[in-house]
Motif scaffolding. Sequence first.
Motif, short mmCIF file in Angstrom:
data_model
loop_
_atom_site.label_atom_id
_atom_site.label_comp_id
_atom_site.label_asym_id
_atom_site.label_seq_id
_atom_site.Cartn_x
_atom_site.Cartn_y
_atom_site.Cartn_z
N THR A 58 -0.99 22.99 47.22
CA THR A 58 0.24 22.46 46.61
C THR A 58 0.41 22.99 45.19
N LEU A 59 -0.64 22.98 44.40
CA LEU A 59 -0.54 23.50 43.04
C LEU A 59 -0.35 25.02 43.04
N GLN A 60 -1.01 25.71 43.95
CA GLN A 60 -0.86 27.15 44.04
C GLN A 60 0.57 27.52 44.43
N THR A 61 1.17 26.74 45.30
CA THR A 61 2.56 26.96 45.68
C THR A 61 3.49 26.78 44.47
N ALA A 62 3.11 25.88 43.58
CA ALA A 62 3.90 25.65 42.36
C ALA A 62 3.61 26.69 41.28
N GLY A 63 2.65 27.60 41.55
CA GLY A 63 2.38 28.69 40.61
C GLY A 63 1.18 28.48 39.70
N TYR A 64 0.31 27.55 40.05
CA TYR A 64 -0.84 27.25 39.20
C TYR A 64 -2.15 27.42 39.95
N ILE A 65 -3.22 27.59 39.18
CA ILE A 65 -4.56 27.69 39.75
C ILE A 65 -5.16 26.30 39.83
N CYS A 66 -5.78 26.00 40.95
CA CYS A 66 -6.39 24.70 41.17
C CYS A 66 -7.61 24.91 42.04
N GLU A 67 -8.77 24.44 41.55
CA GLU A 67 -10.03 24.63 42.27
C GLU A 67 -10.82 23.33 42.23
N GLU A 68 -11.18 22.83 43.41
CA GLU A 68 -11.95 21.58 43.47
C GLU A 68 -13.31 21.76 42.80
N LEU A 69 -13.70 20.75 42.03
CA LEU A 69 -15.03 20.72 41.43
C LEU A 69 -15.92 19.83 42.28
N GLN A 70 -17.09 20.32 42.59
CA GLN A 70 -18.04 19.56 43.39
C GLN A 70 -18.85 18.64 42.49
N ASP A 71 -19.38 17.56 43.08
CA ASP A 71 -20.22 16.63 42.32
C ASP A 71 -21.42 17.27 41.73
#
Length: 71
Positions: A58-71
Amino acid sequence: MEVLVFKTNLQHKKNVKEVTPHLNELNGITKWNVDFHNKDKILRVVSHDLSPRLIEHTLQTAGYICEELQD
């Protein structure tokens, strides 16, 4: 309910305004926020059974980088 945490490249409040409609369209999000004080511009999402990949996409579609952080 779970809290998902992501590293993003959101830099300014205007960026948040741009992604808000995209995140608000997702069913299952209870609330979300961006921590601009953290160097990784952390996005925290409180959700019910929502895939982290969906939020990243969803964020990538909006033009931004988004990467889940693991515990």
